[in-house]
Design an enzyme around this catalytic site. Structure first.
Site, PDB file in Angstrom:
ATOM      1  N   GLN A   1       2.748  -3.617   8.025  1.00  0.00           N
ATOM      2  CA  GLN A   1       2.596  -2.029   7.163  1.00  0.00           C
ATOM      3  C   GLN A   1       2.687  -2.132   5.430  1.00  0.00           C
ATOM      4  OE1 GLN A   1       1.501   0.396   7.744  1.00  0.00           O
ATOM      5  NE2 GLN A   1       2.053   1.874   5.909  1.00  0.00           N
ATOM      6  N   GLU A   2       3.926  -3.019   5.398  1.00  0.00           N
ATOM      7  CA  GLU A   2       4.679  -3.290   3.857  1.00  0.00           C
ATOM      8  C   GLU A   2       3.478  -4.509   2.765  1.00  0.00           C
ATOM      9  OE1 GLU A   2       6.816  -3.127   2.742  1.00  0.00           O
ATOM     10  OE2 GLU A   2       8.330  -2.665   3.985  1.00  0.00           O
ATOM     11  N   SER A   3       2.205  -4.944   3.787  1.00  0.00           N
ATOM     12  CA  SER A   3       1.197  -5.856   2.246  1.00  0.00           C
ATOM     13  C   SER A   3       0.338  -6.465   3.309  1.00  0.00           C
ATOM     14  CB  SER A   3       2.353  -7.420   2.136  1.00  0.00           C
ATOM     15  OG  SER A   3       2.844  -8.146   3.182  1.00  0.00           O
TER      16      SER A   3
ATOM     17  N   TYR B   1       5.350   5.506   7.329  1.00  0.00           N
ATOM     18  CA  TYR B   1       6.135   3.950   6.986  1.00  0.00           C
ATOM     19  C   TYR B   1       6.449   3.955   8.523  1.00  0.00           C
ATOM     20  CZ  TYR B   1       8.858  -0.368   6.138  1.00  0.00           C
ATOM     21  OH  TYR B   1       8.817  -1.391   5.870  1.00  0.00           O
TER      22      TYR B   1
END
Length: 674
Positions: free
Chosen positions: A523-525, A630
């Site tokens: 999810q971050e990158s 998120y």
């Protein structure tokens, strides 16, 4: 012939044959060596030529950007036939756009229709035509535009108005109801609406409210000019309210019979409510009798919305001052969240049913509607919602499955693209351009080319393209492309797990669930190693510079340099350390830690209730849209990674757990990432 002679003769023939074979072998080995050598030479020459073309392309791009058109044209001549030729042609046209002919534009858009550059150039051309009011050319070209923004759309309305088509005004009117700063091309359309009497003063006040609610005071000031004479407030008054709304109410004698003064007072009240709920209520109670029922409903709705977002229990009481029909979908959503935290299931159901039909179709409200029905004993009705929802592969689909008694794993059947399908996909010009742009680290253009190329792909083509991206270590495109399939899926591509050799070391070192860490990084990158956020976070685990320094200090690393955080080992080491730190400071809850990693530990703590709360309700009531989304996606991802890694299956509800009340946990130490 004696036996001895026969043997000697036989040996002689064998020796001659062997000699010939050896001679042939030497010849063929020599030829093979030459062929191999030539192949290596040609390969190296080809690689050198490709590298030379790439260098020339970058030089051409830099020359164009710096306005050195003569030098750019010199480079352009060396790139004829290069895979990125469309970009050279695009820049050539842009360099003399003011003099470009319709024939040149159409030639480009026809030749390169498989590139997003064609639509981009067409849009640029249409804007120029609109500004010059060359409506005949505009109207002939506009239907071919695939991605029209508001600027071009308003020019299209102008073009149709130029033909005397006033029916278009009714079609254009919805654009007015927007609190953002609209392009200047829309102003003539709005003037025409006003001239035809299709914009009322009520319409103008609605847009002023929308602008003020969005914090766009400048837009509100511009819209004021459309009010009838005598109704327009002084623009400076809006600034005074923004600066100190309570003082405005205290020091000004308002004429509540005036629509203008009532609107200013309402603006002041909900500006106060953003940060001081008690003060807002006190000020509102003093003056609310001067307002109509509709105006009171508007103010109560705004105040309740802000109260719900900070989890103040007064929110539901304030919402009760307003009929659901007077609340918009956003306000009803927060009414549902306030009711969830209060475990008021009848209110949850009633508020969802008051939403627009379109809003009710969203998975979030289908799930909570089913939960509300189930809580009230209407299990059959609830299951009728869970059943179709459970076929969807997101957070709410997983929860719906569990409500039906199914623990969700990855689908056992998976479609794998064949080598023939991969070969065909490799030859798609748009994907070839995208890969070259990616290798040149021109990621924005690469992503645009990729998205344009796959926009009409079927599931098999999407999965072949995803596999192509994976083989080129372009992990974010692989994941995003595999995510688009409808019928055929490959969850190993949707949930890639690169760098496990490094990840397992640090996950084990800090005692973290590897599936959860992978879910968070996805999810971050999307595993982009050099990912850089708009606020400066770096690497796969998106670590802020200040947080990186803080972690280095905690780990006793001396002479740490900021650029080191982009190194794979350092980024994972720092990210997992910080994730462990955040989780330990937040009662060991993965849900709280996920929220804290994104928005800061102190916020994650502040969003808890005084009593224990279901993890899914905590996630649903997170005030920040980004963090709320998120947390759900990270926890959903963890389920799929857990299955991929062969971990013991547990339910998503178990992963979400129960969030302890504020009184049950100690205050976490605030780290630099907060």
């Amino acid at each position: 012939m004696t036996k001895k002679y026969q043997i000697i003769q036989s040996e002689s023939r064998v020796n001659r044959k062997t000699s010939v074979q050896l001679l042939h072998a030497d010849v063929w080995n020599g030829i093979s060596f030459v062929v191999l050598l030539m192949g290596l030479i040609l390969s190296q020459a080809g690689n050198a030529f490709a590298a030379s073309q790439e260098e020339t392309f970058i030089a051409a791009r830099d020359a164009y950007r710096s306005g050195k058109i003569d030098r750019f044209n010199e480079y352009a001549q060396q790139l004829d036939g290069y895979v990125l030729q469309p970009y050279i042609a695009y820049w050539q046209l842009q360099s003399h756009m003011a003099e470009a002919t319709p024939a040149e534009i159409r030639n480009f858009t026809t030749r390169y229709e498989d590139s997003p550059l064609a639509d981009r150039l067409r849009k640029d051309w249409l804007v120029r035509l609109g500004k010059a009011q060359q409506w005949n050319f505009f109207l002939s070209e506009f239907p071919a535009l695939l991605n029209a923004d508001k600027d071009v759309t308003c020019y299209a309305y102008q073009a149709r108005l130029s033909l005397g088509n006033k029916v278009v005004l009714q079609e254009a009117k919805p654009i007015w109801f927007d609190g953002s700063d609209l392009p200047t091309s829309c102003s003539p359309v709005f003037d025409a609406l006003m001239a035809e009497g299709l914009l009322t003063s009520e319409d103008v006040w609605i847009r002023i409210r929308l602008a003020l609610e969005a914090g766009n005071v400048g837009v509100a000031k511009a819209v004021i000019q459309y009010l009838p004479a005598g109704q327009a407030p002084d623009a400076r008054t809006l600034d005074r309210i923004v600066d100190n709304p309570h003082q405005f109410l205290e020091k000004n004698t308002l004429n509540y019979k005036s629509r203008t003064d009532r609107e200013l007072a309402m603006f002041a009240i909900y500006r106060i409510a953003r940060t001081q709920l008690v003060q807002a209520q006190t000020d509102w109670e003093k003056i609310r009798e001067h307002f109509s029922a509709a105006e009171q409903a508007y103010v109560w709705g705004k105040m309740a919305f802000y109260a719900a977002r900070v989890h103040d229990p007064v929110a539901l009481n304030w919402f009760k001052q307003v009929d659901n029909a007077s609340l918009n979908d956003s306000q009803l959503g927060w009414k549902v969240r306030a009711a969830l935290r209060a475990q008021n299931w009848p209110e949850v159901l009633e508020s969802i049913q008051a939403m627009s039909v379109v809003e009710q179709r969203n998975a979030v409200w289908r799930y909570w509607k089913a939960r509300a029905l189930s809580a009230q004993g209407k299990v059959v009705q609830a299951n009728a919602i869970y059943a179709p929802l459970s076929k969807e592969t997101h957070f709410y689909g997983q929860l719906a499955n569990e409500e039906l008694g199914v623990v969700v794993g990855n689908p056992t059947e998976s479609y794998k693209a064949s080598e023939d399908e991969l070969k065909a996909i490799k030859n798609v010009p748009g994907l070839r351009r995208a890969l070259v742009l990616y290798q040149l680290d021109l990621r924005t253009d690469a992503n645009r080319e990729w998205a344009w190329a796959i926009r009409n792909f079927d599931d098999k083509q999407l999965l072949a393209a995803a596999e192509l991206a994976r083989r080129n270590e372009w992990y974010d495109r692989a994941i995003n492309t595999a995510d688009k399939t409808v019928q055929l899926h490959d969850f190993s591509l949707r949930y890639l797990a690169p760098h496990r050799d490094v990840m397992q070391v640090y996950a084990n070192q800090w005692g973290l669930d590897e599936a959860w860490v992978y879910g968070l990084i996805r999810q971050e990158s999307r595993f982009v190693r050099l990912a850089q956020s708009s606020v400066g976070a770096s690497g796969m685990m998106q670590i802020m510079p200040a947080t990186a320094k803080w972690i280095a200090n905690r780990l006793g690393i001396k002479d740490f340099r900021g650029h080191l955080v982009n190194e794979l080992d350092t980024n994972i080491s720092f990210g997992t350390y910080y994730l462990k730190y955040v989780m330990d400071s937040l009662d060991g809850s993965p849900v709280l830690a996920t929220a804290g990693y994104n928005a800061g530990p102190s916020r994650a703590k502040r969003w808890r209730d005084n009593k224990a709360m279901e993890g899914a309700i905590y996630a649903e009531s997170i005030p920040f849209n980004e963090t709320r989304d998120y947390v759900k996606k990270v926890m959903s991802n963890a389920m799929y990674y857990s299955n991929r890694f062969g971990q013991k299956l547990i339910t998503l509800k178990q992963r979400m757990g129960t969030i302890p009340g504020k009184s049950n946990g100690s205050d976490p130490e605030q780290g630099e990432g907060d």
